[in-house]
Design a protein around this motif. Sequence first.
Motif, PDB file in Angstrom:
ATOM      1  N   GLU A  87      46.274  10.982  65.614  1.00  0.00           N
ATOM      2  CA  GLU A  87      44.862  10.587  65.582  1.00  0.00           C
ATOM      3  C   GLU A  87      44.683   9.243  64.890  1.00  0.00           C
ATOM      4  OE1 GLU A  87      40.530  12.278  64.102  1.00  0.00           O
ATOM      5  OE2 GLU A  87      42.336  13.467  63.719  1.00  0.00           O
ATOM      6  N   ARG A  88      45.390   9.039  63.786  1.00  0.00           N
ATOM      7  CA  ARG A  88      45.299   7.752  63.074  1.00  0.00           C
ATOM      8  C   ARG A  88      45.788   6.589  63.937  1.00  0.00           C
ATOM      9  NH1 ARG A  88      46.467  11.126  58.811  1.00  0.00           N
ATOM     10  NH2 ARG A  88      48.714  10.821  58.874  1.00  0.00           N
ATOM     11  N   GLN A  89      46.688   6.879  64.872  1.00  0.00           N
ATOM     12  CA  GLN A  89      47.173   5.844  65.791  1.00  0.00           C
ATOM     13  C   GLN A  89      46.227   5.649  66.985  1.00  0.00           C
ATOM     14  OE1 GLN A  89      51.132   7.241  66.840  1.00  0.00           O
ATOM     15  NE2 GLN A  89      52.036   5.768  65.426  1.00  0.00           N
ATOM     16  N   GLY A  90      45.223   6.492  67.092  1.00  0.00           N
ATOM     17  CA  GLY A  90      44.323   6.418  68.233  1.00  0.00           C
ATOM     18  C   GLY A  90      44.877   7.099  69.474  1.00  0.00           C
ATOM     19  N   LYS A  91      45.932   7.883  69.316  1.00  0.00           N
ATOM     20  CA  LYS A  91      46.557   8.607  70.431  1.00  0.00           C
ATOM     21  C   LYS A  91      45.929  10.005  70.502  1.00  0.00           C
ATOM     22  CE  LYS A  91      50.882   6.069  70.150  1.00  0.00           C
ATOM     23  NZ  LYS A  91      52.331   6.145  69.911  1.00  0.00           N
ATOM     24  N   PHE A  92      44.715  10.038  71.057  1.00  0.00           N
ATOM     25  CA  PHE A  92      43.931  11.261  71.018  1.00  0.00           C
ATOM     26  C   PHE A  92      44.505  12.378  71.888  1.00  0.00           C
ATOM     27  CE2 PHE A  92      40.386   8.149  69.976  1.00  0.00           C
ATOM     28  CZ  PHE A  92      40.526   8.334  68.616  1.00  0.00           C
ATOM     29  N   ASP A  93      45.069  12.058  73.036  1.00  0.00           N
ATOM     30  CA  ASP A  93      45.650  13.105  73.884  1.00  0.00           C
ATOM     31  C   ASP A  93      46.817  13.793  73.174  1.00  0.00           C
ATOM     32  OD1 ASP A  93      43.821  12.616  75.910  1.00  0.00           O
ATOM     33  OD2 ASP A  93      45.176  11.265  77.002  1.00  0.00           O
ATOM     34  N   GLU A  94      47.656  13.009  72.513  1.00  0.00           N
ATOM     35  CA  GLU A  94      48.774  13.573  71.780  1.00  0.00           C
ATOM     36  C   GLU A  94      48.283  14.380  70.583  1.00  0.00           C
ATOM     37  OE1 GLU A  94      48.551  10.470  72.885  1.00  0.00           O
ATOM     38  OE2 GLU A  94      50.469   9.794  73.696  1.00  0.00           O
ATOM     39  N   ALA A  95      47.236  13.870  69.922  1.00  0.00           N
ATOM     40  CA  ALA A  95      46.656  14.588  68.785  1.00  0.00           C
ATOM     41  C   ALA A  95      46.107  15.939  69.234  1.00  0.00           C
ATOM     42  CB  ALA A  95      45.554  13.752  68.136  1.00  0.00           C
ATOM     43  N   ILE A  96      45.411  15.941  70.357  1.00  0.00           N
ATOM     44  CA  ILE A  96      44.854  17.189  70.882  1.00  0.00           C
ATOM     45  C   ILE A  96      45.964  18.192  71.157  1.00  0.00           C
ATOM     46  CG2 ILE A  96      43.741  18.193  72.925  1.00  0.00           C
ATOM     47  CD1 ILE A  96      41.919  15.636  72.908  1.00  0.00           C
ATOM     48  N   ALA A  97      47.028  17.748  71.787  1.00  0.00           N
ATOM     49  CA  ALA A  97      48.148  18.648  72.094  1.00  0.00           C
ATOM     50  C   ALA A  97      48.745  19.232  70.812  1.00  0.00           C
ATOM     51  CB  ALA A  97      49.213  17.916  72.896  1.00  0.00           C
ATOM     52  N   ALA A  98      48.892  18.413  69.780  1.00  0.00           N
ATOM     53  CA  ALA A  98      49.459  18.892  68.515  1.00  0.00           C
ATOM     54  C   ALA A  98      48.510  19.878  67.833  1.00  0.00           C
ATOM     55  CB  ALA A  98      49.765  17.711  67.593  1.00  0.00           C
ATOM     56  N   PHE A  99      47.217  19.574  67.828  1.00  0.00           N
ATOM     57  CA  PHE A  99      46.254  20.494  67.220  1.00  0.00           C
ATOM     58  C   PHE A  99      46.198  21.811  67.995  1.00  0.00           C
ATOM     59  CE2 PHE A  99      43.930  16.518  65.626  1.00  0.00           C
ATOM     60  CZ  PHE A  99      44.552  16.575  64.391  1.00  0.00           C
ATOM     61  N   GLN A 100      46.264  21.735  69.309  1.00  0.00           N
ATOM     62  CA  GLN A 100      46.276  22.956  70.113  1.00  0.00           C
ATOM     63  C   GLN A 100      47.502  23.812  69.798  1.00  0.00           C
ATOM     64  OE1 GLN A 100      45.820  21.219  74.039  1.00  0.00           O
ATOM     65  NE2 GLN A 100      43.638  21.733  74.081  1.00  0.00           N
ATOM     66  N   LYS A 101      48.638  23.167  69.587  1.00  0.00           N
ATOM     67  CA  LYS A 101      49.855  23.908  69.232  1.00  0.00           C
ATOM     68  C   LYS A 101      49.687  24.568  67.866  1.00  0.00           C
ATOM     69  CE  LYS A 101      54.101  25.273  69.733  1.00  0.00           C
ATOM     70  NZ  LYS A 101      54.510  26.231  70.743  1.00  0.00           N
ATOM     71  N   SER A 102      49.059  23.878  66.927  1.00  0.00           N
ATOM     72  CA  SER A 102      48.848  24.466  65.603  1.00  0.00           C
ATOM     73  C   SER A 102      47.970  25.709  65.706  1.00  0.00           C
ATOM     74  CB  SER A 102      48.258  23.448  64.624  1.00  0.00           C
ATOM     75  OG  SER A 102      46.888  23.222  64.854  1.00  0.00           O
ATOM     76  N   ILE A 103      46.966  25.653  66.577  1.00  0.00           N
ATOM     77  CA  ILE A 103      46.069  26.794  66.766  1.00  0.00           C
ATOM     78  C   ILE A 103      46.772  27.912  67.539  1.00  0.00           C
ATOM     79  CG2 ILE A 103      43.909  27.525  67.854  1.00  0.00           C
ATOM     80  CD1 ILE A 103      42.986  24.524  67.309  1.00  0.00           C
ATOM     81  N   GLU A 104      47.621  27.543  68.471  1.00  0.00           N
ATOM     82  CA  GLU A 104      48.405  28.541  69.202  1.00  0.00           C
ATOM     83  C   GLU A 104      49.293  29.338  68.239  1.00  0.00           C
ATOM     84  OE1 GLU A 104      52.311  28.269  72.002  1.00  0.00           O
ATOM     85  OE2 GLU A 104      50.632  26.994  72.599  1.00  0.00           O
TER      86      GLU A 104
END
Length: 79
Positions: free
Chosen positions: A41-58
């Motif tokens: 997210e800090r890099q502005g890579k929102f798609d990658e951030a979303i995937a990582a957050f989704q994995k954390s929630i999974e």
Amino acid sequence: MTLCVNYSEWGKSDQTVECYQKVVKQKQHHVLYMSLGNAYERQGKFDEAIAAFQKSIELKPDFTVGLYDLASVYIKQVV
């Protein structure tokens, strides 16, 4: 993981992401994926951030911090 945190604190975003990518390959943990998402997210890579957050929630569906971070990225994409 301490090295990843240090990279983040030093403002070395590329090294932070690389570090967390290596760590999550060794240990699947919701907090590590959240940290990876924050680095993206800090890099502005929102798609990658979303995937990582989704994995954390999974990995931990009741992880409210991960849900909050995911929602925050979605909002940033809209604004």
